[in-house]
Scaffold this motif. Structure first.
Motif, short mmCIF file in Angstrom:
data_model
loop_
_atom_site.label_atom_id
_atom_site.label_comp_id
_atom_site.label_asym_id
_atom_site.label_seq_id
_atom_site.Cartn_x
_atom_site.Cartn_y
_atom_site.Cartn_z
N LYS A 42 0.34 16.55 -34.72
CA LYS A 42 0.37 15.63 -33.57
C LYS A 42 -0.60 14.45 -33.71
N LEU A 43 -0.50 13.76 -34.83
CA LEU A 43 -1.40 12.62 -35.02
C LEU A 43 -0.96 11.44 -34.17
N ARG A 44 -1.94 10.67 -33.76
CA ARG A 44 -1.62 9.50 -32.94
C ARG A 44 -0.67 8.54 -33.67
N GLY A 45 -0.95 8.30 -34.91
CA GLY A 45 -0.12 7.36 -35.66
C GLY A 45 1.27 7.88 -36.00
N GLY A 46 1.60 9.10 -35.54
CA GLY A 46 2.93 9.64 -35.75
C GLY A 46 3.23 9.97 -37.20
N ALA A 47 4.53 9.92 -37.51
CA ALA A 47 4.99 10.34 -38.83
C ALA A 47 4.33 9.57 -39.98
N SER A 48 4.16 8.28 -39.79
CA SER A 48 3.64 7.51 -40.92
C SER A 48 2.18 7.87 -41.20
N ARG A 49 1.42 8.14 -40.16
CA ARG A 49 0.03 8.55 -40.36
C ARG A 49 -0.02 9.93 -41.01
N THR A 50 0.88 10.79 -40.56
CA THR A 50 0.94 12.13 -41.15
C THR A 50 1.27 12.04 -42.64
N HIS A 51 2.23 11.17 -42.97
CA HIS A 51 2.61 11.04 -44.38
C HIS A 51 1.46 10.54 -45.24
N LYS A 52 0.69 9.64 -44.64
CA LYS A 52 -0.46 9.12 -45.37
C LYS A 52 -1.46 10.26 -45.68
N ALA A 53 -1.67 11.08 -44.65
CA ALA A 53 -2.59 12.21 -44.84
C ALA A 53 -2.01 13.20 -45.86
N ILE A 54 -0.72 13.44 -45.78
CA ILE A 54 -0.08 14.36 -46.73
C ILE A 54 -0.29 13.86 -48.16
N SER A 55 -0.08 12.58 -48.38
CA SER A 55 -0.28 12.05 -49.73
C SER A 55 -1.72 12.21 -50.18
N ALA A 56 -2.64 11.91 -49.26
CA ALA A 56 -4.06 12.03 -49.62
C ALA A 56 -4.39 13.48 -50.00
N LEU A 57 -3.87 14.42 -49.25
CA LEU A 57 -4.16 15.84 -49.52
C LEU A 57 -3.49 16.32 -50.81
N ALA A 58 -2.26 15.85 -51.03
CA ALA A 58 -1.53 16.27 -52.23
C ALA A 58 -2.20 15.69 -53.48
N LYS A 59 -2.74 14.49 -53.33
CA LYS A 59 -3.37 13.83 -54.47
C LYS A 59 -4.57 14.62 -54.99
N VAL A 60 -5.32 15.22 -54.08
CA VAL A 60 -6.47 16.02 -54.52
C VAL A 60 -6.13 17.51 -54.57
N ASN A 61 -4.83 17.80 -54.62
CA ASN A 61 -4.35 19.18 -54.82
C ASN A 61 -4.75 20.18 -53.73
N LEU A 62 -4.84 19.71 -52.51
CA LEU A 62 -5.15 20.67 -51.44
C LEU A 62 -3.86 21.25 -50.87
N ILE A 63 -2.79 20.47 -50.98
CA ILE A 63 -1.47 20.99 -50.67
C ILE A 63 -0.58 20.62 -51.85
N SER A 64 0.52 21.32 -51.98
CA SER A 64 1.40 20.91 -53.07
C SER A 64 2.85 21.04 -52.65
N ARG A 65 3.64 20.21 -53.30
CA ARG A 65 5.05 20.18 -52.99
C ARG A 65 5.74 21.05 -54.02
N LEU A 66 6.65 21.87 -53.58
CA LEU A 66 7.34 22.72 -54.52
C LEU A 66 8.43 21.93 -55.23
N LYS A 67 8.46 22.09 -56.55
CA LYS A 67 9.43 21.31 -57.33
C LYS A 67 10.87 21.55 -56.93
N GLU A 68 11.21 22.82 -56.78
CA GLU A 68 12.63 23.10 -56.53
C GLU A 68 12.89 23.53 -55.09
N ALA A 69 12.19 22.93 -54.20
CA ALA A 69 12.36 23.34 -52.81
C ALA A 69 13.73 22.94 -52.28
N ARG A 70 14.22 23.77 -51.40
CA ARG A 70 15.52 23.47 -50.78
C ARG A 70 15.37 22.41 -49.71
N TYR A 71 14.16 22.28 -49.23
CA TYR A 71 13.93 21.24 -48.22
C TYR A 71 12.57 20.61 -48.50
#
Ligand code: ADP
Ligand code: MG
Length: 438
Positions: A42-71
């Motif tokens: 529930k970030l104030r900046g909505g989806a785009s702010r969330t995406h920015k945070a997701i990229s920042a977190l993924a970049k330093v390997n705190l979260i990761s995207r599954l290669k073959e995810a169905r979604y």
């Protein structure tokens, strides 16, 4: 996998919120769908702010995207879980700075940390499942079938920390010599730093007979409280030396004593002949005259009840481990056989001893959870090739955390981990530099 707190201070409040959202989402989803992350954060900046945070977190390997995810979705990495735990410990003022890693076992990383007054503590980070999920495909499938999915490393590591913490508290309350447990968050424990070598690294002790008797005594006292350690070996016993104050000595000099005097620390190679030659018996006697040796017991996630269906096996194995070690290292063989499980069993609860097995099991662990943990630990011990106990980390092959279906990259850990637990523990008094991280 190594604790790496470098990126911690660069995370924004929004990043932390999104990281927390991924953690919350992980409870019900192996891969947390991106829209769900958005709606939890529930970030104030909505989806785009969330995406920015997701990229920042993924970049330093705190979260990761599954290669073959169905979604489209993410999951928390060990690194992400580490950060969340560190964040909590920092907020609660249990950890202020992070120093050296002193141990890399198969099931945990041990890091020296300090609180804001500079007092050293130990952070134990449980890493259960890192073998199964990395190399042993059969194990991974096995766990999947047991419907924990690949998120089970998180579940199991947290369980290991919770169980270990609960037992440490209970044992400490009963007066056992174990490190003081300070806090637990997720898969981590903060505890007292014991300035001591593991028995594994001790070449000589002034009185092996007395130490042996004390250790067997500890096994029996545990049994009296309904417990078997389950990994009672030379890696999990720290030999603490304390100088008894002489009459006119002031506190300062006691504090500044040099640690290795009555026991002799071993150099790196564990199976060489103890280095006793340069120390004459007289010297040894003089030095050790006012030094007491206390074995401090550590490492409790595998503890079992004296009522466990394999209790006899575990009890006998703990006893055999100590006997074997004393014979090999100190050429000490007890004149008495045993102690045996059947005799120890009669002592359970005797003299009003509190049943700690029951107390801990009643404190919120489900039977299924304890079974899952036990199975995982057994599997892990089998994977490190441990027949009849006795091992305890220190060798070097593992370098990754969660396996080939992750995007993250851990190659730079290989070198550090090659040094293993023994050498780093030996060096730790000399280079415990702390760096501010939280
Ligand atoms: P593992 O489950 O990986 O075997 P342990 O709890 O046995 O983890 O810790 C591994 C090593 O780290 C120990 O052998 C010891 O050298 C060091 N260690 C662990 N806890 C402490 C502590 N409280 N104080 C000092 N050293 C510790
Ligand atoms: Mg251990």
């Amino acid at each position: 996998m190594k604790l790496d707190t470098k990126a911690m201070r660069h995370l924004t409040a929004e990043d932390w919120r999104v990281l927390t959202a991924v953690e919350i989402g992980s409870k019900n989803h192996e891969i947390v769908p991106t829209p769900l992350i958005e709606s939890i954060a529930k970030l104030r900046g909505g989806a785009s702010r969330t995406h920015k945070a997701i990229s920042a977190l993924a970049k330093v390997n705190l979260i990761s995207r599954l290669k073959e995810a169905r979604y489209d979705g993410y999951r928390l990495t060990y690194g992400g879980l580490d950060y969340l735990a560190m964040h909590t410990h920092a907020a609660q003022k249990h950890v202020y700075s992070v120093g050296n890693q002193i141990g890399v076992g198969k099931e945990s990383d041990i890091v020296v940390v300090a609180d804001d007054s500079g007092t050293q503590r130990v952070l134990k980070i449980h890493r259960l499942g890192r073998i199964s999920f990395r190399t042993v495909k059969a194990n991974r499938d096995y766990l999947r079938r047991r419907n924990q999915g690949s998120g089970s490393w998180m579940y199991l590591s947290r369980l290991a920390a919770e169980k270990e913490y609960a037992f440490m508290r209970a044992l400490r309350d009963e007066g056992f010599a174990v490190p003081l447990p300070i806090a637990q968050s997720r898969h981590t424990i903060v505890m007292e730093f014991v300035d001591a070598f593991p028995l594994r690294q001790v070449a000589t002790v002034p009185d092996p007979t007395a130490l042996y008797a004390e250790l067997i005594g500890t096994i029996l006292r545990l049994a009296q409280h309904g417990l078997i350690h389950g990994d009672f070996n030379e890696f999990n016993i720290l030999i603490k030396e304390e100088e008894q104050p002489e009459k006119d000595q002031d506190q300062e000099t006691i504090k500044e004593q040099q640690p290795t005097s009555s026991t002799k620390a071993k150099a790196k190679e564990p199976e060489t002949v103890p280095a006793t030659a340069e120390q004459t018996e007289q010297e040894a006697e003089k030095e050790s005259s006012n030094i007491t040796i206390t074995p401090v017991l550590i490492d409790f996630p595998q503890m079992v009840s004296m009522d466990h269906q394999n209790a006899e096996f575990y009890f006998d194995r703990d006893v055999a481990c100590i006997k074997r070690f004393f014979e090999r290292r100190f050429h000490f063989v007890s004149t008495q056989p045993g102690p045996f499980y059947r005799d120890a069993k009669k002592m359970v609860g005797k003299d009003g001893a509190r049943r700690l097995d029951a107390a801990v099991e009643a404190s919120g662990f489900s039977k299924k959870a304890l079974k899952d943990l036990e199975a995982a630990i057994r599997e892990q011990q089998a994977a490190r090739g441990e027949e009849g106990g006795g091992g305890g980390g220190g060798d070097s092959e593992d370098e990754d955390s969660m396996g080939d279906d992750y995007d993250e990259d851990d190659e730079d850990n290989a070198q550090e981990e090659e040094d293993g637990e023994e050498e780093s523990a030996l060096n730790r008094r000399h280079n415990n530099k702390s760096e501010v991280a939280a």
